[in-house]
Design a protein around this motif. Structure first.
Motif, PDB file in Angstrom:
ATOM      1  N   LEU A   1      57.273 -17.326 -39.166  1.00 38.49           N
ATOM      2  CA  LEU A   1      57.382 -17.265 -37.712  1.00 38.49           C
ATOM      3  C   LEU A   1      56.088 -17.589 -36.974  1.00 38.49           C
ATOM      4  CD1 LEU A   1      59.601 -14.069 -37.322  1.00 38.49           C
ATOM      5  CD2 LEU A   1      60.291 -16.465 -37.041  1.00 38.49           C
ATOM      6  N   VAL A   2      54.955 -17.623 -37.660  1.00 36.74           N
ATOM      7  CA  VAL A   2      53.668 -17.853 -36.997  1.00 36.74           C
ATOM      8  C   VAL A   2      52.884 -18.922 -37.752  1.00 36.74           C
ATOM      9  CG1 VAL A   2      51.494 -16.849 -36.221  1.00 36.74           C
ATOM     10  CG2 VAL A   2      53.596 -15.477 -36.165  1.00 36.74           C
ATOM     11  N   VAL A   3      52.433 -19.913 -37.008  1.00 35.25           N
ATOM     12  CA  VAL A   3      51.558 -20.954 -37.560  1.00 35.25           C
ATOM     13  C   VAL A   3      50.198 -20.818 -36.893  1.00 35.25           C
ATOM     14  CG1 VAL A   3      51.188 -23.422 -37.859  1.00 35.25           C
ATOM     15  CG2 VAL A   3      53.519 -22.502 -37.901  1.00 35.25           C
ATOM     16  N   GLU A   4      49.147 -20.705 -37.694  1.00 33.49           N
ATOM     17  CA  GLU A   4      47.794 -20.623 -37.141  1.00 33.49           C
ATOM     18  C   GLU A   4      47.001 -21.842 -37.580  1.00 33.49           C
ATOM     19  OE1 GLU A   4      45.429 -17.341 -36.778  1.00 33.49           O
ATOM     20  OE2 GLU A   4      47.022 -15.993 -36.081  1.00 33.49           O
ATOM     21  N   LEU A   5      46.276 -22.431 -36.637  1.00 35.22           N
ATOM     22  CA  LEU A   5      45.456 -23.603 -36.915  1.00 35.22           C
ATOM     23  C   LEU A   5      44.043 -23.347 -36.422  1.00 35.22           C
ATOM     24  CD1 LEU A   5      48.387 -24.779 -35.422  1.00 35.22           C
ATOM     25  CD2 LEU A   5      47.617 -26.707 -36.819  1.00 35.22           C
ATOM     26  N   VAL A   6      43.074 -23.774 -37.200  1.00 41.88           N
ATOM     27  CA  VAL A   6      41.669 -23.620 -36.840  1.00 41.88           C
ATOM     28  C   VAL A   6      41.098 -24.995 -36.542  1.00 41.88           C
ATOM     29  CG1 VAL A   6      39.394 -22.854 -37.588  1.00 41.88           C
ATOM     30  CG2 VAL A   6      41.437 -21.574 -38.279  1.00 41.88           C
ATOM     31  N   LEU A   7      40.560 -25.159 -35.342  1.00 40.69           N
ATOM     32  CA  LEU A   7      40.005 -26.442 -34.937  1.00 40.69           C
ATOM     33  C   LEU A   7      38.669 -26.724 -35.615  1.00 40.69           C
ATOM     34  CD1 LEU A   7      40.796 -26.340 -31.129  1.00 40.69           C
ATOM     35  CD2 LEU A   7      41.683 -28.016 -32.756  1.00 40.69           C
ATOM     36  N   ARG A   8      38.439 -27.977 -35.875  1.00 41.25           N
ATOM     37  CA  ARG A   8      37.181 -28.436 -36.450  1.00 41.25           C
ATOM     38  C   ARG A   8      36.047 -28.184 -35.445  1.00 41.25           C
ATOM     39  NH1 ARG A   8      36.983 -31.655 -40.794  1.00 41.25           N
ATOM     40  NH2 ARG A   8      39.220 -32.059 -40.586  1.00 41.25           N
TER      41      ARG A   8
END
Length: 510
Positions: free
Chosen positions: A89-96
């Motif tokens: 249910l949750v997608v986490e993305l870390v920016l460069r």
């Protein structure tokens, strides 16, 4: 009679310039001859239309959270990492860290949130109906909450649409929607210099691009819709790469000293869409008529004549290389059977099928197909339209009778079905309840084998109903001139036949 492939419409009124153009010596720039008229709609990720054409520009001007790169069909780009929660249910993305737009603004989570909310292209309704919220808890952290587990979310978000291609929030809000199209700012390897509507786009290297500084200082995209004119320009050295050569002209490229023919089987399928099959008054409402059209088309002959035999006859609008592809039985080329089916349907003398709409760049395929249809009594007239107008008319449901569909977009079987088959799709004129029900079922199915079974069943129904007359999976043939060391064609697996990534394109001696 051969129809000229490609039309440039309208009067050219002005050249739009955002960044003052500095001169580049010929050895510092590379020129593409493209087979369609250039349109500002291709400059904006928010308007990505479910076909591959916008990515010709997106790969240069803009950047995505993840995107296909050499050796990785879903490579980290603006996002250096990402993960999905155990419950899906949750997608986490870390920016460069340290990535900036061309105007110097940093790429932040707010830009990612803004880009998603602003997105209005293909599959926008599906994405927004299934996403509960996009959050920016920290400048470099993005959290996307789904309403229910969706195994294809990252495919739709990052490679099948433009929703994950990021634009600068502050700049867009400052200049407005029209201002952004006139002078787009992105985070890609090249920045905007100038645009002559319908004719030429000029881009300049952005030396601070995170992946690597581009090897070529300037890219020029020149619209040359007519194939013979494009070949003449390639021979004279006016362009360095020419896209989309067919038949005899492709053979001329192959035989011309100093030129190289690049023939690549790509996930671009062509098919005939029976747009009126849901109208009880239309001949196409009768499955026998649709079957007759399928048996009328001599796909192998068209392949030999126009694609030098390199195309793949798949019998589907879904490429054979896509996940969840189901190989349908082939339609035999059988004019006798086609005439028999027409007679059984009440058309022993055939019928007038009206106009056959097609992207002008591929009018050659339409001509060959129409000739085959006419041989069994299905009389149609080829109506070529410039690419942007064709796909707008297709999406607006204004093209009737017969439409030559085509797509080289990234994705899998589900993404193609969503765009061209299931109810609500960008290019769907009508649908069938059994297919729609199965499509909704597979979208939430987390077990891969069960999901594959459902998607195979959908494709079987598409074939059984003869919803389309598939033509082929294209083998793209491009011409490369003597100055080019690396044209970038084929570096990204599954990316039509266009050059990418542009920062990898090189001239000889550089």
């Amino acid at each position: 009679m051969r129809v000229v492939r490609g039309l440039v419409t309208g009067t050219l009124l002005l050249v739009l310039t955002a960044v003052p153009a500095r001169s580049a010596a010929p050895e510092e720039q590379i020129v593409w001859g493209v087979h369609f008229a250039l349109a500002p709609t291709w400059f904006d990720p928010a308007e990505t239309s479910g076909i591959i054409t916008p990515f010709v520009v997106l790969y240069a001007l803009h950047d995505a959270m993840l995107k296909p790169l050499p050796g990785n069909p879903m490579a980290p780009a603006l996002a250096e990492s990402w993960n999905v929660s155990a419950d899906g249910l949750v997608v986490e993305l870390v920016l460069r860290a340290g990535v900036r737009f061309h105007n110097g603004d940093p790429v932040t989570a707010e830009d990612v949130k803004f880009s998603f909310e602003r997105y209005r292209g293909a599959s926008a309704r599906m994405l927004k109906d299934r996403v509960q919220a996009v959050e920016a808890p920290e400048p470099r952290r993005v959290r996307i909450r789904l309403k229910q587990p969706w195994p294809d979310f990252m495919t739709f978000y990052t490679i099948a649409t433009g929703a994950g291609w990021i634009v600068p929030k502050k700049y867009v809000e400052k200049v407005g929607e029209d201002g952004f199209k006139r002078a787009p700012v992105g985070a890609g390897p090249y920045r905007f210099v100038s645009f002559t509507p319908g004719v030429e786009l000029v881009l300049e290297a952005f030396e601070q691009y995170w992946r690597k500084p581009p090897a070529v200082k300037r890219l020029v995209f020149r619209a040359i819709p007519d194939e013979s004119t494009r070949l003449a320009a390639l021979r004279r050295g006016e362009i360095d790469i020419g896209y989309a050569f067919f038949g005899a002209l492709a053979e001329q490229v192959r035989r011309t000293p100093g030129l190289t023919l690049k023939a690549t089987l790509v996930p671009t399928t062509f098919w005939v869409y029976f747009a009126d099959q849901w109208d009880p008054k239309s001949p196409w409402h009768d499955r026998r008529v649709r079957l007759a059209a399928n048996h009328a088309i001599d796909r192998q002959a068209i392949n030999q004549a126009e694609n030098l035999g390199f195309a793949k006859i798949t019998g589907s609008l879904i490429p054979a290389s896509f996940d969840f592809y189901w190989p349908p039985p082939a339609y035999a080329h059988d004019r006798g059977r086609a005439r028999q089916l027409l007679a059984e349907a009440g058309y022993p003398s055939g019928f007038d099928a009206g106009e056959y709409f097609v992207d002008a760049a591929f009018a050659n395929v339409a001509e060959a197909t129409v000739n085959d249809l006419q041989a069994v009594g299905i009389r149609a007239r080829v109506r070529p339209l410039e690419r942007a107008a064709f796909f707008k008319g297709f999406a607006d449901k204004k093209l009737r009778n017969l439409v030559q569909g085509g797509s080289g977009a990234f994705g899998n079987a589900a993404t193609r079905i969503e765009a061209f088959v299931a109810s609500g799709g960008a290019y769907v004129y009508g649908s069938y309840t059994d297919i729609d029900g199965l499509f909704r079922e597979q979208a939430a199915e987390l077990d891969r084998k069960r999901r594959e079974s459902i998607l195979h069943r959908i494709q079987q129904l598409m074939h059984d109903k003869a919803m389309f007359a598939p033509i082929w999976q294209l083998a793209a043939m491009s011409g490369v001139g003597p100055r080019v060391q690396e044209p970038g064609i084929g570096l990204v697996a599954g990316y039509a036949f266009f050059s990418a990534p542009y920062e990898d394109v090189r001239l000889k001696g550089r």
